[in-house]
Design a protein around this motif. Sequence first.
Motif, PDB file in Angstrom:
ATOM      1  N   THR A 256       4.678 -41.482 -20.476  1.00  0.00           N
ATOM      2  CA  THR A 256       3.545 -40.450 -20.051  1.00  0.00           C
ATOM      3  C   THR A 256       3.571 -40.431 -18.845  1.00  0.00           C
ATOM      4  O   THR A 256       3.634 -41.331 -17.875  1.00  0.00           O
ATOM      5  N   ALA A 257       3.304 -39.031 -18.491  1.00  0.00           N
ATOM      6  CA  ALA A 257       3.337 -38.645 -17.013  1.00  0.00           C
ATOM      7  C   ALA A 257       1.842 -37.982 -16.647  1.00  0.00           C
ATOM      8  O   ALA A 257       1.461 -37.284 -17.387  1.00  0.00           O
ATOM      9  N   SER A 258       1.399 -38.531 -15.534  1.00  0.00           N
ATOM     10  CA  SER A 258       0.112 -38.136 -15.296  1.00  0.00           C
ATOM     11  C   SER A 258      -0.123 -37.433 -13.832  1.00  0.00           C
ATOM     12  O   SER A 258       0.856 -37.707 -13.012  1.00  0.00           O
ATOM     13  N   TYR A 259      -1.151 -36.767 -13.584  1.00  0.00           N
ATOM     14  CA  TYR A 259      -1.620 -36.506 -12.319  1.00  0.00           C
ATOM     15  C   TYR A 259      -1.788 -37.483 -11.142  1.00  0.00           C
ATOM     16  O   TYR A 259      -1.807 -37.165  -9.892  1.00  0.00           O
ATOM     17  N   ASP A 260      -1.843 -38.805 -11.793  1.00  0.00           N
ATOM     18  CA  ASP A 260      -2.086 -39.887 -10.591  1.00  0.00           C
ATOM     19  C   ASP A 260      -0.899 -40.152  -9.978  1.00  0.00           C
ATOM     20  O   ASP A 260      -0.698 -41.254  -9.630  1.00  0.00           O
ATOM     21  N   THR A 261       0.346 -39.503 -10.231  1.00  0.00           N
ATOM     22  CA  THR A 261       1.527 -39.817  -9.644  1.00  0.00           C
ATOM     23  C   THR A 261       2.328 -40.876 -10.271  1.00  0.00           C
ATOM     24  O   THR A 261       3.490 -41.062  -9.776  1.00  0.00           O
ATOM     25  N   ASN A 262       1.952 -41.199 -11.621  1.00  0.00           N
ATOM     26  CA  ASN A 262       2.845 -42.255 -12.245  1.00  0.00           C
ATOM     27  C   ASN A 262       3.383 -41.816 -13.643  1.00  0.00           C
ATOM     28  O   ASN A 262       2.660 -40.968 -14.336  1.00  0.00           O
ATOM     29  N   VAL A 263       4.314 -42.486 -13.928  1.00  0.00           N
ATOM     30  CA  VAL A 263       4.950 -42.396 -15.269  1.00  0.00           C
ATOM     31  C   VAL A 263       4.695 -43.865 -15.817  1.00  0.00           C
ATOM     32  O   VAL A 263       5.035 -44.841 -15.115  1.00  0.00           O
ATOM     33  N   GLY A 271       1.259 -51.063 -28.044  1.00  0.00           N
ATOM     34  CA  GLY A 271       0.266 -50.560 -27.112  1.00  0.00           C
ATOM     35  C   GLY A 271       0.265 -51.167 -25.771  1.00  0.00           C
ATOM     36  O   GLY A 271      -0.466 -50.879 -24.637  1.00  0.00           O
ATOM     37  N   GLU A 272       1.318 -51.876 -25.493  1.00  0.00           N
ATOM     38  CA  GLU A 272       1.634 -52.665 -24.545  1.00  0.00           C
ATOM     39  C   GLU A 272       2.722 -51.819 -23.340  1.00  0.00           C
ATOM     40  O   GLU A 272       3.218 -50.999 -23.389  1.00  0.00           O
ATOM     41  N   ARG A 273       1.856 -52.025 -22.074  1.00  0.00           N
ATOM     42  CA  ARG A 273       2.409 -51.277 -21.060  1.00  0.00           C
ATOM     43  C   ARG A 273       3.768 -52.193 -20.464  1.00  0.00           C
ATOM     44  O   ARG A 273       3.695 -52.973 -19.793  1.00  0.00           O
ATOM     45  N   LEU A 274       4.839 -51.511 -20.478  1.00  0.00           N
ATOM     46  CA  LEU A 274       6.146 -52.246 -20.119  1.00  0.00           C
ATOM     47  C   LEU A 274       6.474 -52.029 -18.666  1.00  0.00           C
ATOM     48  O   LEU A 274       7.019 -52.945 -17.885  1.00  0.00           O
ATOM     49  N   ARG A 275       6.226 -50.903 -18.225  1.00  0.00           N
ATOM     50  CA  ARG A 275       6.631 -50.447 -16.849  1.00  0.00           C
ATOM     51  C   ARG A 275       5.883 -49.107 -15.993  1.00  0.00           C
ATOM     52  O   ARG A 275       5.318 -48.184 -16.994  1.00  0.00           O
ATOM     53  N   LEU A 276       5.677 -49.399 -14.882  1.00  0.00           N
ATOM     54  CA  LEU A 276       5.158 -48.282 -14.065  1.00  0.00           C
ATOM     55  C   LEU A 276       5.927 -47.681 -13.103  1.00  0.00           C
ATOM     56  O   LEU A 276       6.510 -48.410 -12.320  1.00  0.00           O
ATOM     57  N   LEU A 277       6.353 -46.496 -13.164  1.00  0.00           N
ATOM     58  CA  LEU A 277       7.120 -45.586 -12.236  1.00  0.00           C
ATOM     59  C   LEU A 277       6.399 -44.885 -11.230  1.00  0.00           C
ATOM     60  O   LEU A 277       5.764 -43.682 -11.863  1.00  0.00           O
ATOM     61  N   HIS A 278       6.346 -45.219  -9.855  1.00  0.00           N
ATOM     62  CA  HIS A 278       5.408 -44.628  -8.947  1.00  0.00           C
ATOM     63  C   HIS A 278       5.970 -43.466  -8.186  1.00  0.00           C
ATOM     64  O   HIS A 278       7.134 -43.862  -7.852  1.00  0.00           O
ATOM     65  N   HIS A 279       5.386 -42.416  -8.270  1.00  0.00           N
ATOM     66  CA  HIS A 279       6.445 -41.340  -7.405  1.00  0.00           C
ATOM     67  C   HIS A 279       5.774 -41.014  -5.897  1.00  0.00           C
ATOM     68  O   HIS A 279       4.680 -40.309  -5.569  1.00  0.00           O
ATOM     69  N   THR A 280       6.367 -42.061  -5.139  1.00  0.00           N
ATOM     70  CA  THR A 280       5.946 -42.022  -3.691  1.00  0.00           C
ATOM     71  C   THR A 280       6.502 -40.765  -2.967  1.00  0.00           C
ATOM     72  O   THR A 280       7.448 -40.141  -3.440  1.00  0.00           O
ATOM     73  N   GLN A 281       5.920 -40.154  -1.957  1.00  0.00           N
ATOM     74  CA  GLN A 281       6.278 -39.108  -1.239  1.00  0.00           C
ATOM     75  C   GLN A 281       7.432 -39.550  -0.255  1.00  0.00           C
ATOM     76  O   GLN A 281       7.379 -40.474   0.269  1.00  0.00           O
ATOM     77  N   LEU A 282       8.446 -38.782  -0.174  1.00  0.00           N
ATOM     78  CA  LEU A 282       9.670 -39.027   0.590  1.00  0.00           C
ATOM     79  C   LEU A 282       9.371 -38.588   2.159  1.00  0.00           C
ATOM     80  O   LEU A 282       9.785 -39.063   2.873  1.00  0.00           O
ATOM     81  N   GLU A 283       8.456 -37.688   2.219  1.00  0.00           N
ATOM     82  CA  GLU A 283       8.247 -37.034   3.498  1.00  0.00           C
ATOM     83  C   GLU A 283       6.457 -37.179   3.741  1.00  0.00           C
ATOM     84  O   GLU A 283       5.861 -37.284   2.950  1.00  0.00           O
ATOM     85  N   PRO A 284       6.347 -37.463   5.206  1.00  0.00           N
ATOM     86  CA  PRO A 284       4.989 -37.602   5.410  1.00  0.00           C
ATOM     87  C   PRO A 284       3.868 -36.274   5.122  1.00  0.00           C
ATOM     88  O   PRO A 284       4.170 -35.412   5.417  1.00  0.00           O
ATOM     89  N   PRO A 285       2.729 -36.634   4.454  1.00  0.00           N
ATOM     90  CA  PRO A 285       2.071 -35.169   4.204  1.00  0.00           C
ATOM     91  C   PRO A 285       1.514 -34.629   5.351  1.00  0.00           C
ATOM     92  O   PRO A 285       1.282 -35.022   6.346  1.00  0.00           O
ATOM     93  N   VAL A 286       1.609 -33.099   5.288  1.00  0.00           N
ATOM     94  CA  VAL A 286       1.075 -32.460   6.208  1.00  0.00           C
ATOM     95  C   VAL A 286      -0.226 -32.491   6.286  1.00  0.00           C
ATOM     96  O   VAL A 286      -1.011 -32.689   5.135  1.00  0.00           O
ATOM     97  N   GLU A 287      -1.154 -32.407   7.547  1.00  0.00           N
ATOM     98  CA  GLU A 287      -2.318 -32.424   7.453  1.00  0.00           C
ATOM     99  C   GLU A 287      -2.946 -31.426   6.512  1.00  0.00           C
ATOM    100  O   GLU A 287      -2.703 -30.423   6.549  1.00  0.00           O
TER     101      GLU A 287
END
Length: 404
Positions: A256-263, A271-287
């Motif tokens: 499942t994919a969410s706006y919370d940046t995680n799969v 119903g067990e959660r096996l793994r969390l894949l976090h989508h980190t930003q590769l570039e620093p965010p713009v102001e």
Amino acid sequence: MEVGEEPLLLAELKPGRPQQFDWKSSCETWSVAFSPDGSWFAWSQGHCIVKLIPWPLEEQFIPKGFEAKSRSSKNDTKGRGSPKEKTLDCGQIVWALAFSQWSSPPGRKLWARHHPQVPDISCLILATGLNDGQIKIWEVQTGLLLLNLSGHQDVVRDLSFTPSGSLILVSASRDKTLRIWDLNKHGKQIQVLSGHLQWVYCCSISPDCSMLCSAAGEKSVFLWSMRSYTLIRKLEGHQSSVVSCDFSPDSALLVTASYDTNVIMWDPYTGERLRLLHHTQLEPPVEDSDVHISSLRSVCFSPEGLYLATVADDRLLRIWALELKTPIAFAPMTNGLCCTFFPHGGVIATGTRDGHVQFWTAPRVLSSLKHLCRKALRSFLTTYQVLALPIPKKMKEFLTYRTF
């Protein structure tokens, strides 16, 4: 692509200049789909139009210098009745697409009487979910409209056929319901699934046809029985709206994919959660940039079940290996909305907010004998049945994907 290489852009389809349309029309590609046999590609290119494109693509779509190995057999048949591109005018903005086979759809026999050159055999159909809540069922080879399904009160956001070919269609809508249709009974609506409090974004049927997953603008995901059409459980774990879901080819995993940046990867049986894949930003965010710049839009499994593809708002397509916590490859793509794998592997199709479709190389891998055995066993054994087997613990952990 080889494992570890960056995805290459194979081809890109762009919508032509739109005619004079009313203000309601839009150009987003909300859905792309390959037919189960890989012979057709469907593209909801905006402005109420769906393009049906024979696969592999014609030469004009392929960049110079790129030789697609899968093209040779198709090229030999050019000029001898090879399929032609079709345009379906759905009359409404198209949000969802799904293919299936149909042996003898109603209306086709009557139509075939006036077109004797068309054989009365199994045909490929495409379901389109529309802005006004209608679902239209089309025959791919002829472009004939077979059925019009009415019931939803708002946008049909996603569609899913049972993989078994039983012609049961599930639709997900902004009216907060899922509806089950039986095309063998002239598109009769056989069930309405209620319980979501927000728009339903996505629905996915497990390959063994036992379960249905639905994701709405909520933190929890609903898992339904496809036998009794009752709620099995809610999966809790995301911190924001869940917008996409997909089962592994053996039905043993759910992502499942969410706006919370995680799969999140789940065992749908326990119903067990096996793994969390976090989508980190590769570039620093713009102001003053959007806080949710890595919001997920789409997730899908590869056909052999060893990879995932994700599309996020940070302008990246990511490819993940099942055993690793970080992506193995990235590709730059702007305004991505959806992604799907070619059913025979090697290609990922992505759709964008500006109506484009892009085709990318995907990892080609020979599955290990261990994985093939696991996939075969898990296609008919639940997690509980595996745990009850008189086999060593390590083998049970491998078969239930607990060895990450």
